[in-house]
Design an enzyme around this catalytic site. Structure first.
Site, PDB file in Angstrom:
ATOM      1  N   LYS A 181     -34.424 -17.981  16.842  1.00  0.00           N
ATOM      2  CA  LYS A 181     -34.446 -17.579  15.424  1.00  0.00           C
ATOM      3  C   LYS A 181     -35.858 -17.402  14.867  1.00  0.00           C
ATOM      4  O   LYS A 181     -36.108 -16.477  14.093  1.00  0.00           O
ATOM      5  CB  LYS A 181     -33.687 -18.602  14.572  1.00  0.00           C
ATOM      6  N   LYS A 229     -33.231 -25.345   9.248  1.00  0.00           N
ATOM      7  CA  LYS A 229     -32.454 -24.607  10.255  1.00  0.00           C
ATOM      8  C   LYS A 229     -32.983 -24.887  11.651  1.00  0.00           C
ATOM      9  O   LYS A 229     -34.188 -25.062  11.835  1.00  0.00           O
ATOM     10  CB  LYS A 229     -32.559 -23.093  10.011  1.00  0.00           C
ATOM     11  N   GLY A 280     -23.887 -20.620  14.137  1.00  0.00           N
ATOM     12  CA  GLY A 280     -22.668 -21.248  13.628  1.00  0.00           C
ATOM     13  C   GLY A 280     -22.902 -22.403  12.669  1.00  0.00           C
ATOM     14  O   GLY A 280     -22.047 -23.256  12.509  1.00  0.00           O
ATOM     15  N   GLY A 281     -24.081 -22.392  12.028  1.00  0.00           N
ATOM     16  CA  GLY A 281     -24.352 -23.422  11.025  1.00  0.00           C
ATOM     17  C   GLY A 281     -24.763 -24.767  11.613  1.00  0.00           C
ATOM     18  O   GLY A 281     -25.048 -25.706  10.878  1.00  0.00           O
ATOM     19  N   LYS A 334     -16.073 -15.839  10.496  1.00  0.00           N
ATOM     20  CA  LYS A 334     -15.680 -14.701   9.667  1.00  0.00           C
ATOM     21  C   LYS A 334     -14.171 -14.534   9.705  1.00  0.00           C
ATOM     22  O   LYS A 334     -13.561 -14.667  10.761  1.00  0.00           O
ATOM     23  CB  LYS A 334     -16.339 -13.422  10.198  1.00  0.00           C
ATOM     24  N   GLU A 338     -28.447  -8.764  10.631  1.00  0.00           N
ATOM     25  CA  GLU A 338     -27.782  -9.505   9.551  1.00  0.00           C
ATOM     26  C   GLU A 338     -28.772  -9.835   8.444  1.00  0.00           C
ATOM     27  O   GLU A 338     -29.882 -10.294   8.721  1.00  0.00           O
ATOM     28  CB  GLU A 338     -27.228 -10.831  10.076  1.00  0.00           C
ATOM     29  N   ASN A 364     -27.953  -9.508  16.068  1.00  0.00           N
ATOM     30  CA  ASN A 364     -26.987  -9.695  17.159  1.00  0.00           C
ATOM     31  C   ASN A 364     -27.140  -8.552  18.140  1.00  0.00           C
ATOM     32  O   ASN A 364     -27.001  -7.384  17.770  1.00  0.00           O
ATOM     33  CB  ASN A 364     -25.565  -9.731  16.619  1.00  0.00           C
ATOM     34  N   ARG A 375     -25.342  -7.395  20.573  1.00  0.00           N
ATOM     35  CA  ARG A 375     -24.064  -7.169  21.270  1.00  0.00           C
ATOM     36  C   ARG A 375     -23.159  -6.301  20.400  1.00  0.00           C
ATOM     37  O   ARG A 375     -23.462  -6.046  19.237  1.00  0.00           O
ATOM     38  CB  ARG A 375     -23.358  -8.512  21.490  1.00  0.00           C
ATOM     39  N   VAL A 402     -17.147  -8.305  16.981  1.00  0.00           N
ATOM     40  CA  VAL A 402     -15.702  -8.253  16.703  1.00  0.00           C
ATOM     41  C   VAL A 402     -15.423  -7.164  15.654  1.00  0.00           C
ATOM     42  O   VAL A 402     -14.521  -6.336  15.809  1.00  0.00           O
ATOM     43  CB  VAL A 402     -15.211  -9.626  16.171  1.00  0.00           C
TER      44      VAL A 402
HETATM   45  C1  MV4 Z   1     -29.225 -19.319   4.680  1.00  0.00           C
HETATM   46  C2  MV4 Z   1     -28.483 -19.460   3.505  1.00  0.00           C
HETATM   47  C3  MV4 Z   1     -29.171 -19.550   2.313  1.00  0.00           C
HETATM   48  N1  MV4 Z   1     -30.524 -19.527   2.318  1.00  0.00           N
HETATM   49  N2  MV4 Z   1     -30.558 -19.280   4.626  1.00  0.00           N
HETATM   50  C4  MV4 Z   1     -25.563 -19.657   7.755  1.00  0.00           C
HETATM   51  C5  MV4 Z   1     -25.493 -19.330   9.190  1.00  0.00           C
HETATM   52  C6  MV4 Z   1     -26.870 -19.002   9.598  1.00  0.00           C
HETATM   53  N3  MV4 Z   1     -26.886 -17.918  10.520  1.00  0.00           N
HETATM   54  C7  MV4 Z   1     -27.607 -18.695   8.341  1.00  0.00           C
HETATM   55  N4  MV4 Z   1     -26.794 -19.186   7.259  1.00  0.00           N
HETATM   56  C8  MV4 Z   1     -27.280 -19.260   5.985  1.00  0.00           C
HETATM   57  N5  MV4 Z   1     -28.628 -19.201   5.874  1.00  0.00           N
HETATM   58  C9  MV4 Z   1     -31.192 -19.403   3.462  1.00  0.00           C
HETATM   59  N6  MV4 Z   1     -32.508 -19.395   3.446  1.00  0.00           N
HETATM   60  C10 MV4 Z   1     -27.085 -19.488   3.589  1.00  0.00           C
HETATM   61  C11 MV4 Z   1     -26.483 -19.411   4.836  1.00  0.00           C
HETATM   62  C12 MV4 Z   1     -25.031 -19.491   4.847  1.00  0.00           C
HETATM   63  C13 MV4 Z   1     -24.249 -18.417   5.260  1.00  0.00           C
HETATM   64  C14 MV4 Z   1     -24.790 -17.231   5.706  1.00  0.00           C
HETATM   65  C15 MV4 Z   1     -24.009 -16.184   6.097  1.00  0.00           C
HETATM   66  C16 MV4 Z   1     -22.628 -16.325   6.056  1.00  0.00           C
HETATM   67  C17 MV4 Z   1     -22.059 -17.488   5.639  1.00  0.00           C
HETATM   68  C18 MV4 Z   1     -22.849 -18.552   5.240  1.00  0.00           C
HETATM   69  C19 MV4 Z   1     -22.247 -19.720   4.799  1.00  0.00           C
HETATM   70  C20 MV4 Z   1     -23.040 -20.756   4.401  1.00  0.00           C
HETATM   71  C21 MV4 Z   1     -24.419 -20.647   4.429  1.00  0.00           C
END
Ligand code: MV4
Length: 450
Positions: free
Chosen positions: A116, A158, A164-165, A237, A275, A290, A292, A295
């Protein structure tokens, strides 16, 4: 062009790839685990090779077994689909060493977007907006604490290896910082074997909007518009659509250009997705790329009338793309139908489908590998079908989706169909008024039983 493609995957995406190969006059090889003996991808491929027992690590994730199947069938290319080995740089590298074309980006390109922090630095170099935050990894808790004050709370921690969080923590004020830091590191270390953590300003109530891109082997990159994937539950999703109800022509131009610049920065070859988080003021920030087919590629296919798998195969075969960007002329919505119990915390629900009727009719597409009598194995992901509606307007696409959901009959197991019926009736969803936190306030208990 390739003569024979081995599909290193299962389920609907394996079928989806076989269909395009047939249309292109390319022979196909299915691989399958013993749990997937009765699967349609095994039946519809020209050849099929059993590669091991049910457990993914012994079959769909087992590189030596897949390479053995490539060798005995004389395939000249491998399509990895999504999940499993699709973003495994070593697998792409091994294919190349064996003289087999990996249908996707190079190992190097996968690696540059796999981590990342490296991905974020690449985006920054390409002049693509990123969320303000630490310069790479935080070296200590004290460094993070100091930076958080400078940036201003709320902030988010992060994991650089994240996905996947996992290893992600929102921190609202200084008093929460230390606990969040410790637990993010522990979770990242346990999940990825890498406890590297970075820090960002937390963007509140963002939308998740992604741009589909395609790049060929000659440096030409184009975008194929956006998908709105804000309807997620615990980073899974559930619904995707194109165009995004939040999109404007001007924002699409800017995000499209940013996505193209990301892809160009790594000489990206193949179809991919950039994204973004988009805030309520329509500021957008690079999140990840991504490397790839996804889905939800189907909603893009429907609104721009394109076969993205065919594009992937042509690009891999060295055929140049036109370089033209495409914008949606229709509206498409996809509902992921999972074998899950919506009244029981979306618990996966394997077992035999006793009766199955798929919706049909104008503007409806169903991509699925299941049928009446099929037993959903407990070993893999729980998605059993993708239901896509397409119409001239978002309102009509929702109406069509409601009609199709009413026609969808799956008996023997629980599915997410009742959830989608409730969502389609939701006022805020219908108005296009949602963000990534939408489902955290959704009353799943109120979903009606059929
Ligand atoms: C964030 C965010 C808010 N601020 N970054 C969630 C998964 C990961 N790939 C990045 N994510 C997020 N990053 C900052 N600086 C909120 C999320 C996030 C989120 C992002 C996309 C789709 C769903 C989500 C659900 C919760 C939090």
């Amino acid at each position: 062009m390739f003569k024979k493609i081995l599909i290193a995957n299962r389920g609907e995406i394996a079928l989806r790839i076989i269909r395009t190969c047939k249309e292109m006059g390319i022979r196909t090889v299915a691989v399958y685990s013993t749990a997937d003996r009765d699967s349609l991808h095994v039946r519809f491929a020209d050849e099929a090779v059993c590669i091991g027992p049910a457990q993914s690590s012994e079959s769909y994730l087992n590189i030596p077994r897949i390479m053995a199947a490539v060798e005995i069938t004389n395939a000249d290319a491998v399509h990895p689909g999504y999940g499993f080995l699709a973003e495994n740089a070593s697998f792409a590298e091994i294919c190349t060493e064996y003289g087999i074309k990996f249908i996707g980006p190079t190992a190097d390109q996968i690696r540059q977007m796999g981590d990342k922090i490296t991905a974020k630095e690449t985006a920054q170099r390409a002049n693509v907006p990123v969320v303000p935050g630490s310069d790479g990894l935080l070296s200590s808790f004290e460094e993070g604490l100091k930076l958080a004050v400078e940036i201003g709370y709320p902030i988010i921690l992060k994991a650089t290896a994240g996905g996947g969080g996992k290893g992600m923590r929102i921190v609202w004020n200084e008093s929460e910082f230390e606990t969040a830091w410790d637990s993010a590191r522990r979770e990242a270390g346990a999940s990825f074997g890498n406890d590297g953590i970075y820090l960002e300003k937390y963007i509140e109530e963002p939308r998740h909007i992604e741009i589909q891109v395609a790049g060929d082997q000659f440096g030409t990159v184009a975008h194929l518009s956006e998908r709105d994937c804000s309807i997620q539950r615990r980073h899974q999703k559930l619904v995707e659509e194109s165009p995004s109800p939040f999109m404007t022509t001007e924002l699409r131009d800017r995000m499209g250009e940013a996505a193209i610049n990301c892809a160009k920065a790594i000489n990206y070859e193949g179809v991919g997705t950039v994204e973004f988080l988009v805030d309520k003021y329509r500021n957008f920030y690079f999140m990840e790329m991504n490397t790839r087919i996804q889905v939800e590629h189907t909603v893009t296919e429907e609104v721009i009338d394109f076969d993205l798998i065919k594009e992937q195969i042509k690009i891999a075969a060295g055929i140049p793309i036109s370089g033209q960007n495409y914008i949606p002329t229709l509206h498409a919505i996809e509902c992921r139908i999972n074998a899950e119990d919506v009244w029981n915390d979306f618990r996966p629900n394997a077992g035999k489908i006793t009766s199955f009727h798929s919706p049909k009719g104008h503007g409806i597409r169903v991509d699925t590998h299941v049928y009446a009598g099929y037993a959903v194995p407990p070993f893999y992901d729980s998605m059993i079908a993708k239901l896509i509606s397409k119409a001239r307007t978002r309102e009509e696409a929702i109406t069509k989706m409601e009609r199709a959901l009413d026609e969808f009959i799956v008996e023997g197991i629980n599915t997410t169909v009742p959830f989608h019926k409730a969502l389609m009736k939701n006022e805020d969803f219908r108005k296009g008024n949602f963000h990534t936190g939408f489902l955290s306030n959704f009353d799943f208990g109120a979903i009606k039983r059929d």
